[in-house]
Design an enzyme around this catalytic site. Structure first.
Site, PDB file in Angstrom:
ATOM      1  N   CYS A   1      38.490 -29.386  50.267  1.00  0.00           N
ATOM      2  CA  CYS A   1      38.266 -29.204  51.711  1.00  0.00           C
ATOM      3  C   CYS A   1      36.845 -29.552  52.120  1.00  0.00           C
ATOM      4  CB  CYS A   1      38.587 -27.771  52.104  1.00  0.00           C
ATOM      5  SG  CYS A   1      37.560 -26.567  51.222  1.00  0.00           S
TER       6      CYS A   1
ATOM      7  N   GLN B   1      42.394 -25.929  58.264  1.00  0.00           N
ATOM      8  CA  GLN B   1      42.277 -26.765  57.074  1.00  0.00           C
ATOM      9  C   GLN B   1      43.662 -27.055  56.500  1.00  0.00           C
ATOM     10  OE1 GLN B   1      39.196 -27.916  55.512  1.00  0.00           O
ATOM     11  NE2 GLN B   1      40.761 -29.205  54.603  1.00  0.00           N
TER      12      GLN B   1
ATOM     13  N   ARG C   1      34.608 -18.896  63.827  1.00  0.00           N
ATOM     14  CA  ARG C   1      34.424 -18.831  62.358  1.00  0.00           C
ATOM     15  C   ARG C   1      33.683 -17.540  62.070  1.00  0.00           C
ATOM     16  NH1 ARG C   1      32.537 -23.486  58.222  1.00  0.00           N
ATOM     17  NH2 ARG C   1      34.749 -23.897  58.536  1.00  0.00           N
TER      18      ARG C   1
ATOM     19  N   HIS D   1      42.025 -20.102  56.256  1.00  0.00           N
ATOM     20  CA  HIS D   1      41.472 -21.303  56.910  1.00  0.00           C
ATOM     21  C   HIS D   1      42.668 -22.138  57.376  1.00  0.00           C
ATOM     22  CE1 HIS D   1      38.638 -24.133  58.201  1.00  0.00           C
ATOM     23  NE2 HIS D   1      38.103 -24.543  57.068  1.00  0.00           N
TER      24      HIS D   1
ATOM     25  N   ARG E   1      41.292 -33.383  59.774  1.00  0.00           N
ATOM     26  CA  ARG E   1      41.006 -32.150  60.513  1.00  0.00           C
ATOM     27  C   ARG E   1      41.090 -32.430  62.012  1.00  0.00           C
ATOM     28  NH1 ARG E   1      37.979 -28.016  58.321  1.00  0.00           N
ATOM     29  NH2 ARG E   1      38.449 -27.017  60.311  1.00  0.00           N
TER      30      ARG E   1
END
Ligand code: CP
Ligand code: NVA
Length: 311
Positions: free
Chosen positions: A268, A137, A107, A134, A296
């Site tokens: 999210c 996601q 990340r 992302h 997820r």
């Protein structure tokens, strides 16, 4: 010893790193794993995932870590600030990491960092969120939408809020690649980047995506209403300007009413209640936000198996 001397590695930095067929396969595998998790309890036995974070996280960290444990492997949490990524060159540090582990998830603030990691690494690199995308996601989002709207290809998704958002960008990509109509409803100065729209045109996928600043027109007929924070991690300096411009685009009951439908609500997370979304919608019966958070883990299990050649 190089743990992967011959295999051609794949990365997952943006959704289009996988073809439509591969995305379909990963989502189908995710559904199978979710249904019978114990059948996969040794699927990644002896495999190691390094998780490197420049920013904070709840879902990404925990869902990847638990996913690896439940697949029989292990995950290592690395806070960027306590590693020598802060001293050494990014390339040397990633090349070293890749000698210990089978897959890396990072990340980062700048998308260019995760791209540089992927170039330097001999093992697959997964983007666990950058300023641009992302993709993990997005996998969970489509898994959730397919569960809730069985006729997904006839469904309409409306993302309301910041059209420049990383989550929005990956949602656009996955909807376009899987043939799901998506409407991005945002102030014109927070529209998805021109380069992104041009890439969709070039890939002949733009017909699935509309962008409008007109909330009523944009959400009309939507089966899913989605939003994300108005101020992403790293944008704190623009907070006042963003909150002011995006305020009219809050997801709330009035917006639900404009759909003319009974839409599902997605976010999210983390959510800023009564900023980008009304608190009552987060907790409403139409909210599928926590199913989305759970997914997820199921989606990432499938992704890990795919990237490690165990799918
Ligand atoms: N949605 C998401 O990525 O959550 P975290 O920032 O908590 O990981
Ligand atoms: N757009 C948000 C997503 C957090 C999961 C951010 O980048 O902070």
């Amino acid at each position: 010893m190089d743990r992967h001397p011959t295999t051609r590695k794949r990365d997952f930095l943006v959704v289009p790193d996988l073809t439509t067929k591969e995305l379909r396969a990963v989502l189908d595998l995710a559904k199978a794993i979710k249904k019978a998790p114990r059948a996969y309890s040794k699927a990644l036995e002896g495999k190691e995932l390094a998780m490197l974070f420049q920013k904070t996280s709840t879902r990404t960290r925990v869902s990847f870590e638990v996913a690896m444990h439940q697949l029989g492997g292990q995950a290592l949490f690395l806070d960027w600030r306590t590693t020598n990524f802060t001293l050494g060159g990014l390339e040397d540090e990633v090349r070293s990491l890749a000698r210990y582990v089978d897959v890396i998830m990072a990340r980062v603030f700048k998308h260019a960092d995760v791209e540089a990691m992927a170039r330097a690494s001999r093992v697959p690199v997964i983007n666990g969120l950058s300023d641009a995308a992302h993709p993990c996601q997005a996998l969970a989002d489509l898994l959730t939408i397919e569960e809730k709207c069985p006729a997904t290809r006839e469904a309409k998704v409306a993302f309301v809020g910041d059209g420049t958002d990383n989550v929005c960008s990956s949602l656009i990509d996955i909807c376009a690649l899987l043939g799901v109509a998506i409407s991005v409803v945002c102030p014109s100065r927070y529209s998805p980047p021109a380069g992104k729209m041009a890439a969709l045109e070039k890939a002949k996928l733009a017909n699935h995506v509309t962008v409008t600043s007109d909330i009523g027109a944009g959400v009309k007929g939507a089966d899913v209403l989605y939003t994300d924070t108005f101020v992403s991690m790293g944008q704190e300096g623009e907070s006042d300007k963003r909150l002011e411009a995006l305020k009219p685009y809050q997801l709330n009951e009035a917006v639900v009413g404009m759909t003319g439908k009974e839409p599902f609500i997605m976010h999210c997370l983390p959510a800023h209640r009564d900023v980008e979304i009304s608190s009552e919608l987060v907790d409403s019966a139409r909210s599928i936000i926590f199913d989305q958070a759970e997914n997820r883990m199921h989606a990432q299990k499938a992704l890990l198996l795919f990237l490690l050649g165990e799918a």
